[in-house]
Write an enzyme that holds these catalytic residues in place. Structure first.
Site, PDB file in Angstrom:
ATOM      1  N   LYS A 265      31.199  26.981 -25.164  1.00  0.00           N
ATOM      2  CA  LYS A 265      29.951  27.618 -25.596  1.00  0.00           C
ATOM      3  C   LYS A 265      30.261  28.952 -26.274  1.00  0.00           C
ATOM      4  O   LYS A 265      30.946  29.804 -25.706  1.00  0.00           O
ATOM      5  CB  LYS A 265      29.042  27.838 -24.380  1.00  0.00           C
ATOM      6  CG  LYS A 265      27.751  28.617 -24.677  1.00  0.00           C
ATOM      7  CD  LYS A 265      26.851  28.711 -23.437  1.00  0.00           C
ATOM      8  CE  LYS A 265      25.650  29.627 -23.694  1.00  0.00           C
ATOM      9  NZ  LYS A 265      24.772  29.775 -22.501  1.00  0.00           N
ATOM     10  N   ASP A 270      23.212  36.435 -26.044  1.00  0.00           N
ATOM     11  CA  ASP A 270      22.075  35.632 -25.595  1.00  0.00           C
ATOM     12  C   ASP A 270      20.948  36.540 -25.105  1.00  0.00           C
ATOM     13  O   ASP A 270      20.960  36.994 -23.964  1.00  0.00           O
ATOM     14  CB  ASP A 270      22.527  34.681 -24.474  1.00  0.00           C
ATOM     15  CG  ASP A 270      21.380  33.798 -23.981  1.00  0.00           C
ATOM     16  OD1 ASP A 270      20.332  33.746 -24.668  1.00  0.00           O
ATOM     17  OD2 ASP A 270      21.545  33.152 -22.926  1.00  0.00           O
ATOM     18  N   LYS A 277      14.808  37.410 -22.300  1.00  0.00           N
ATOM     19  CA  LYS A 277      15.259  37.779 -20.964  1.00  0.00           C
ATOM     20  C   LYS A 277      14.760  39.174 -20.604  1.00  0.00           C
ATOM     21  O   LYS A 277      14.515  39.986 -21.493  1.00  0.00           O
ATOM     22  CB  LYS A 277      16.799  37.827 -20.936  1.00  0.00           C
ATOM     23  CG  LYS A 277      17.497  36.500 -21.013  1.00  0.00           C
ATOM     24  CD  LYS A 277      19.013  36.703 -20.988  1.00  0.00           C
ATOM     25  CE  LYS A 277      19.767  35.394 -21.104  1.00  0.00           C
ATOM     26  NZ  LYS A 277      19.594  34.482 -19.957  1.00  0.00           N
ATOM     27  N   ASP A 288      28.461  35.650 -23.376  1.00  0.00           N
ATOM     28  CA  ASP A 288      27.979  34.268 -23.327  1.00  0.00           C
ATOM     29  C   ASP A 288      28.804  33.341 -24.237  1.00  0.00           C
ATOM     30  O   ASP A 288      28.465  32.182 -24.414  1.00  0.00           O
ATOM     31  CB  ASP A 288      26.485  34.229 -23.697  1.00  0.00           C
ATOM     32  CG  ASP A 288      25.739  33.091 -23.013  1.00  0.00           C
ATOM     33  OD1 ASP A 288      26.246  32.569 -22.003  1.00  0.00           O
ATOM     34  OD2 ASP A 288      24.644  32.720 -23.503  1.00  0.00           O
ATOM     35  N   ASP A 347      15.637  30.073 -23.957  1.00  0.00           N
ATOM     36  CA  ASP A 347      16.770  30.676 -23.248  1.00  0.00           C
ATOM     37  C   ASP A 347      17.723  29.605 -22.693  1.00  0.00           C
ATOM     38  O   ASP A 347      18.818  29.922 -22.240  1.00  0.00           O
ATOM     39  CB  ASP A 347      16.243  31.571 -22.123  1.00  0.00           C
ATOM     40  CG  ASP A 347      17.304  32.523 -21.593  1.00  0.00           C
ATOM     41  OD1 ASP A 347      18.366  32.633 -22.243  1.00  0.00           O
ATOM     42  OD2 ASP A 347      17.075  33.148 -20.546  1.00  0.00           O
ATOM     43  N   GLU A 349      19.600  27.741 -24.300  1.00  0.00           N
ATOM     44  CA  GLU A 349      20.151  27.483 -25.640  1.00  0.00           C
ATOM     45  C   GLU A 349      21.554  26.905 -25.615  1.00  0.00           C
ATOM     46  O   GLU A 349      21.957  26.214 -26.540  1.00  0.00           O
ATOM     47  CB  GLU A 349      20.153  28.800 -26.454  1.00  0.00           C
ATOM     48  CG  GLU A 349      21.365  29.721 -26.240  1.00  0.00           C
ATOM     49  CD  GLU A 349      21.506  30.251 -24.813  1.00  0.00           C
ATOM     50  OE1 GLU A 349      20.480  30.258 -24.088  1.00  0.00           O
ATOM     51  OE2 GLU A 349      22.620  30.647 -24.431  1.00  0.00           O
ATOM     52  N   ARG A 351      22.928  24.544 -23.850  1.00  0.00           N
ATOM     53  CA  ARG A 351      22.973  23.075 -23.865  1.00  0.00           C
ATOM     54  C   ARG A 351      22.607  22.517 -25.239  1.00  0.00           C
ATOM     55  O   ARG A 351      23.019  21.412 -25.588  1.00  0.00           O
ATOM     56  CB  ARG A 351      22.086  22.515 -22.748  1.00  0.00           C
ATOM     57  CG  ARG A 351      20.621  22.807 -22.899  1.00  0.00           C
ATOM     58  CD  ARG A 351      19.853  22.620 -21.593  1.00  0.00           C
ATOM     59  NE  ARG A 351      20.070  23.742 -20.668  1.00  0.00           N
ATOM     60  CZ  ARG A 351      19.537  23.827 -19.451  1.00  0.00           C
ATOM     61  NH1 ARG A 351      18.762  22.841 -19.003  1.00  0.00           N
ATOM     62  NH2 ARG A 351      19.770  24.878 -18.692  1.00  0.00           N
TER      63      ARG A 351
HETATM   64  N1  BES Z   1      23.685  32.311 -20.700  1.00  0.00           N
HETATM   65  C1  BES Z   1      22.683  31.978 -19.777  1.00  0.00           C
HETATM   66  C2  BES Z   1      23.217  31.689 -18.373  1.00  0.00           C
HETATM   67  C3  BES Z   1      23.890  32.827 -17.651  1.00  0.00           C
HETATM   68  C4  BES Z   1      23.198  33.604 -16.740  1.00  0.00           C
HETATM   69  C5  BES Z   1      25.230  33.090 -17.844  1.00  0.00           C
HETATM   70  C6  BES Z   1      23.833  34.624 -16.061  1.00  0.00           C
HETATM   71  C7  BES Z   1      25.867  34.114 -17.151  1.00  0.00           C
HETATM   72  C8  BES Z   1      25.163  34.877 -16.257  1.00  0.00           C
HETATM   73  C9  BES Z   1      21.948  30.730 -20.248  1.00  0.00           C
HETATM   74  O1  BES Z   1      21.819  30.594 -21.611  1.00  0.00           O
HETATM   75  C10 BES Z   1      20.552  30.826 -19.705  1.00  0.00           C
HETATM   76  O2  BES Z   1      19.854  31.717 -20.091  1.00  0.00           O
HETATM   77  N2  BES Z   1      20.174  29.888 -18.836  1.00  0.00           N
HETATM   78  C11 BES Z   1      18.895  29.882 -18.255  1.00  0.00           C
HETATM   79  C12 BES Z   1      18.415  28.459 -18.250  1.00  0.00           C
HETATM   80  C13 BES Z   1      16.972  28.299 -17.876  1.00  0.00           C
HETATM   81  C14 BES Z   1      16.090  28.919 -18.925  1.00  0.00           C
HETATM   82  C15 BES Z   1      16.686  26.831 -17.726  1.00  0.00           C
HETATM   83  C16 BES Z   1      18.995  30.433 -16.847  1.00  0.00           C
HETATM   84  O3  BES Z   1      19.993  30.172 -16.178  1.00  0.00           O
HETATM   85  O4  BES Z   1      18.096  31.157 -16.442  1.00  0.00           O
HETATM   86 ZN    ZN Z   2      23.246  31.486 -22.726  1.00  0.00          ZN
HETATM   87 MN    MN Z   3      20.140  31.612 -22.375  1.00  0.00          MN
END
Ligand code: BES
Ligand code: ZN
Ligand code: MN
Length: 498
Positions: A265, A270, A277, A288, A347, A349, A351
């Site tokens: 990734k 992000d 966020k 990220d 968010d 993103e 996947r």
């Molecule tokens: N990059 C984040 C996940 C993340 C969170 C990485 C904390 C490292 C530390 C990812 O893109 C994300 O935002 N995921 C969301 C998914 C949700 C919206 C289904 C999450 O984990 O909140």
């Molecule tokens: Zn992310």
């Molecule tokens: Mn995200």
């Protein structure tokens, strides 16, 4: 730092400090420590008797040699109970000691080969671990600090003393290559997003290709469009930075087959996009792209270690930002393999861009795929910052990955992929949606990815919790960890050996 091996006695080496060891429960110094103790007129024995030295793991005792040795100082490093010593504890203890000595403005260090023969630890493995500990533990990211303090030292030389043979020198060299690759990934991840843009990531891949004779290909936006990579395109729409699809290949055997695809990734920042966020900790999202960095850095190690296997890294790289042109919740996009995705949360993103990269690797006929991604906060909630989450459609490939991770000291823990989780990503208006419900978020994300690997044996590593750390500990240094570069290298080397 130069790391070299020398035959001879530790007591005769002229250096800033020598490192000797003590184990918990021993009543007197042993081996090289006993030799040094004699030269020091029993000073170490006395400290052991007084219980000033207990031998607890990572206990560091600094003693001045008072001119009794050519070395200026002696460090007695505790390694815990002998029967509990592991290669990973050794890696951490050497790292702690090197950092400690750097803080004391010492610039050269020597040690005996430590841990060999204990609990069946092989000499070569001990050497590799010591090397890795020193290189990883002394890592620092200071390029943006303009005030060059002279109290932030540098250890320029580590000499490891023992009965040196070729295989030991090879072990040092291997440890150095692998740890430096992990540090390279750390550098990329620690770099702020205004410098580490998708274009810059592509530049890094080009530099690696040039330096190590790897093959590199960068797909620009037009090509990304032509290939139908709707996930990468969709996520990049909110940003002024052009997306890049980075392909870096290492060829270790005569064939055009891809034995292993590493998919990483590469979200260089992000923000969450329109589903923005909270600002607290948002800065961490410069990291990220840690999965992508790990994939690229792993190839730099392979190019030097030269295993007989073909490995290609695929890194979709973009920012995820909100703007008037950004993707919006409710939008439907279509991934490279033709599946349509309802984007309920911008968010989620990672996947979306991985969907395209996995589809592409599967389409090229990769024989196995390992993807690495800072994918879900849910994974960090589930496993903390100790283990990465591991998921698979192929148990034997995952078992190998878990073993490789354990050996690296970068533990990964398997989470389930039961069919029952699939229903949470069913969409009413598209083939699949990009978020599940509140629960099991790391797993529903993995189930989403599974849709894009076809039948290819595949492992997904969620490194959301493990890509960074908030304190110096053992061979980890505050900031990026370089996880799972050493796991990936181990996995690939093990794959070739069998
Ligand atoms: N990059 C984040 C996940 C993340 C969170 C990485 C904390 C490292 C530390 C990812 O893109 C994300 O935002 N995921 C969301 C998914 C949700 C919206 C289904 C999450 O984990 O909140
Ligand atoms: Zn992310
Ligand atoms: Mn995200």
């Amino acid at each position: 730092m130069e790391i070299k091996a020398a035959t001879g006695a530790l007591a005769s080496i002229k250096t800033g400090a020598i490192i000797i060891n003590h184990y918990e429960g021993l009543r007197q110094p042993e081996g090289a420590a006993a030799d040094i103790d004699k030269k020091m007129d029993g000073a170490i024995l006395k400290l052991i008797k007084q219980k000033d030295i207990k031998g607890k793991l990572n206990e560091i005792t600094l003693i001045h040699s008072m001119g009794k040795l050519p070395a200026g100082k002696v460090v007695v490093l505790g390694l815990g109970k002998k029967q509990e010593l592991t290669v990973n504890k050794l890696r951490g203890a050497i790292a702690e000691t090197c950092r400690y000595l750097r803080g004391k403005s010492i610039t050269s260090v020597a040690s005996v080969i430590t841990g060999e023969g204990i609990n069946r630890i092989k000499t070569e493995d001990a050497m590799q671990a010591m090397t890795e500990g020193a290189v990883l533990g002394l890592y620092a990211f200071r390029k943006y600090i303009t005030k060059k303090e002279n109290d932030f030292g540098e250890i320029k030389e580590l000499t490891i003393v023992g009965k040196i043979k070729k295989s030991i020198e090879q072990a040092i060299n291997k440890g150095k290559i692998i740890a430096e690759a992990a540090n390279y990934a750390r550098d990329m991840v620690n770099e702020p997003s205004n410098f580490m843009t998708p274009t810059q990531m592509a530049g890094v891949a080009r530099q690696l290709a040039k330096k190590y004779g790897l093959k590199v290909e960068i797909f620009e936006k037009d090509k990304i469009k032509d290939l139908g990579m709707g996930g990468l395109l969709g996520v990049s729409r909110g940003s002024q930075e052009p997306p890049k699809f980075i392909i870096l290949s290492y060829k270790g055997r005569q064939s055009d087959e891809i034995d292993l695809a590493l998919v990483g990734k590469g979200i260089t920042f992000d923000s969450g996009g329109i589903s923005i966020k909270p600002s607290e900790n948002m800065a961490d999202m410069k990291g990220d792209m840690a999965g992508g960095a790990a994939a690229l850095a792993t190839l730099s190690a392979l190019a030097q270690l030269k295993p007989a296997i073909n490995v290609t890294a695929f890194v979709p790289a973009t920012e995820n930002l909100p703007s008037g042109t950004a993707m919006k919740p409710g939008d439907i996009i279509s991934a490279m393999n033709g599946k349509t995705i309802e984007v309920l949360n911008t968010d989620a993103e990672g996947r979306l861009i991985l969907a395209d990269a996995l589809s592409y690797a599967a389409k090229l006929g990769a024989k196995a795929i390992v993807d690495v991604a800072t994918l879900t906060g849910a994974c960090q909630i589930a496993l903390g910052k100790i283990c990465s989450g591991a998921f698979t459609n192929n148990q034997s490939l995952l078992d190998k990955a878990i073993t490789a991770a354990k050996d690296a000291g970068e533990p990964a823990w398997q989470l389930p992929m039961f069919e029952e989780y699939r229903e949470f990503i069913k969409s009413d208006v598209a083939d699949i949606k990009n978020t599940g419900n509140r629960y099991g978020g790391a797993i529903t994300a993995a189930k989403f990815l599974e849709e894009f690997v076809d039948k290819t044996p595949w492992v997904h590593l969620d490194i959301a919790g493990t890509y960074d750390t908030d304190k110096d500990k053992g061979y980890l240094v505050k900031g990026a960890t370089g996880v799972p570069v050493r796991t990936l290298v181990n996995l690939i080397l093990a794959q070739v050996k069998q």
